[in-house]
Design an enzyme around this catalytic site. Structure first.
Site, mmCIF file in Angstrom:
data_model
loop_
_atom_site.group_PDB
_atom_site.id
_atom_site.type_symbol
_atom_site.label_atom_id
_atom_site.label_comp_id
_atom_site.label_asym_id
_atom_site.label_seq_id
_atom_site.Cartn_x
_atom_site.Cartn_y
_atom_site.Cartn_z
ATOM 1 N N CYS A 128 6.872 -0.613 6.382
ATOM 2 C CA CYS A 128 6.372 0.587 5.709
ATOM 3 C C CYS A 128 7.431 1.064 4.736
ATOM 4 C CB CYS A 128 6.087 1.665 6.748
ATOM 5 S SG CYS A 128 5.520 3.216 6.038
ATOM 6 N N LEU A 129 7.002 1.487 3.551
ATOM 7 C CA LEU A 129 7.953 1.958 2.541
ATOM 8 C C LEU A 129 8.682 3.216 3.012
ATOM 9 C CD1 LEU A 129 5.838 1.376 -0.699
ATOM 10 C CD2 LEU A 129 7.721 -0.029 0.179
ATOM 11 N N GLN A 150 3.161 10.004 1.533
ATOM 12 C CA GLN A 150 4.465 9.330 1.402
ATOM 13 C C GLN A 150 5.206 9.764 0.148
ATOM 14 O OE1 GLN A 150 2.711 5.201 2.178
ATOM 15 N NE2 GLN A 150 4.780 5.004 2.979
ATOM 16 N N GLY A 164 0.840 -1.190 0.000
ATOM 17 C CA GLY A 164 0.000 0.000 0.000
ATOM 18 C C GLY A 164 0.873 1.236 0.000
ATOM 19 N N HIS A 215 -3.343 0.725 8.058
ATOM 20 C CA HIS A 215 -1.995 1.289 7.970
ATOM 21 C C HIS A 215 -1.981 2.525 7.057
ATOM 22 C CE1 HIS A 215 2.556 0.636 7.556
ATOM 23 N NE2 HIS A 215 2.280 1.561 6.653
ATOM 24 N N GLU A 216 -2.625 2.412 5.904
ATOM 25 C CA GLU A 216 -2.579 3.516 4.925
ATOM 26 C C GLU A 216 -3.440 4.694 5.370
ATOM 27 O OE1 GLU A 216 -0.209 3.334 2.967
ATOM 28 O OE2 GLU A 216 0.119 1.191 3.137
ATOM 29 N N HIS A 254 -1.642 6.910 7.685
ATOM 30 C CA HIS A 254 -0.715 7.848 7.045
ATOM 31 C C HIS A 254 -1.397 9.189 6.754
ATOM 32 C CE1 HIS A 254 3.079 5.791 6.284
ATOM 33 N NE2 HIS A 254 2.473 4.728 5.786
HETATM 34 NI NI NI Z 1 3.380 2.860 5.455
#
Ligand code: NI
Length: 169
Positions: free
Chosen positions: A95-96, A51, A46, A137-138, A141
């Site tokens: 997480c990216l 981000q 995701g 999670h997303e 953000h």
């Molecule tokens: Ni993330």
């Protein structure tokens, strides 16, 4: 389509609250495609707009049935809103925007979400397990929350020490 650079913790943009999307323009639809491309290239499960430095309420996610089908269904959700959450589960997340770290996070086991697609069409999702976790999670953000914020203080301290060590390398 373009693969966009992904911001890394502790970038302050990752801590901002993102704004509701009011206008559904061709630029927004193109940005959604870029986000999908960026997520798949990473690869990640995701990605949220902040981000990649854009503070709007939009996320993309891998909505495939299981890991073996990764990338077969990728959804964009604009202005996602949780309408129901129930149950509890522990799920290992990364997480990216958070390099070299994974940890188990306590999440709701089931989630219903309503959102709009990149053209403004409303739709809703009802997911359990992995996909419910990705959504939580997303959506976090979009409110400036990272998965590491959900960990115990001890785990957060261990992570911060690791981060400092790695930044000295
Ligand atoms: Ni993330």
């Amino acid at each position: 389509m373009t693969v966009l650079p992904i911001l890394k913790h502790p970038n302050s943009l990752l801590r901002q609250k993102s704004a509701q999307v009011e206008e559904f323009t061709p630029e927004l639809a193109a940005f959604a495609e870029d986000m999908k491309e960026t997520m798949l290239a990473a690869p990640g499960a995701g990605l949220a707009a902040p981000q990649v430095g854009k503070l709007i309420r939009m996320i993309v996610m891998d909505a495939s049935d299981d890991d073996a089908d990764y990338g077969s269904t990728v959804l964009a959700l604009v202005n996602p809103e949780i309408t129901l959450s129930e149950g509890k589960m522990l799920y290992e997340e990364g997480c990216l925007s958070v390099n070299d770290y994974k940890a188990k996070v306590k999440r709701f086991a089931r989630l219903q979400v309503k959102a709009q697609d990149a053209c403004g069409q409303p739709f809703s999702l009802d997911y359990e397990g992995r996909r419910a976790v990705i959504l939580q999670h997303e959506i976090d953000h979009l409110d400036g929350v990272l998965f590491i914020d959900h960990l115990s203080r001890l785990k957060q301290e261990l992570y911060n020490r690791q981060l400092k060590r790695n930044s000295k390398k």
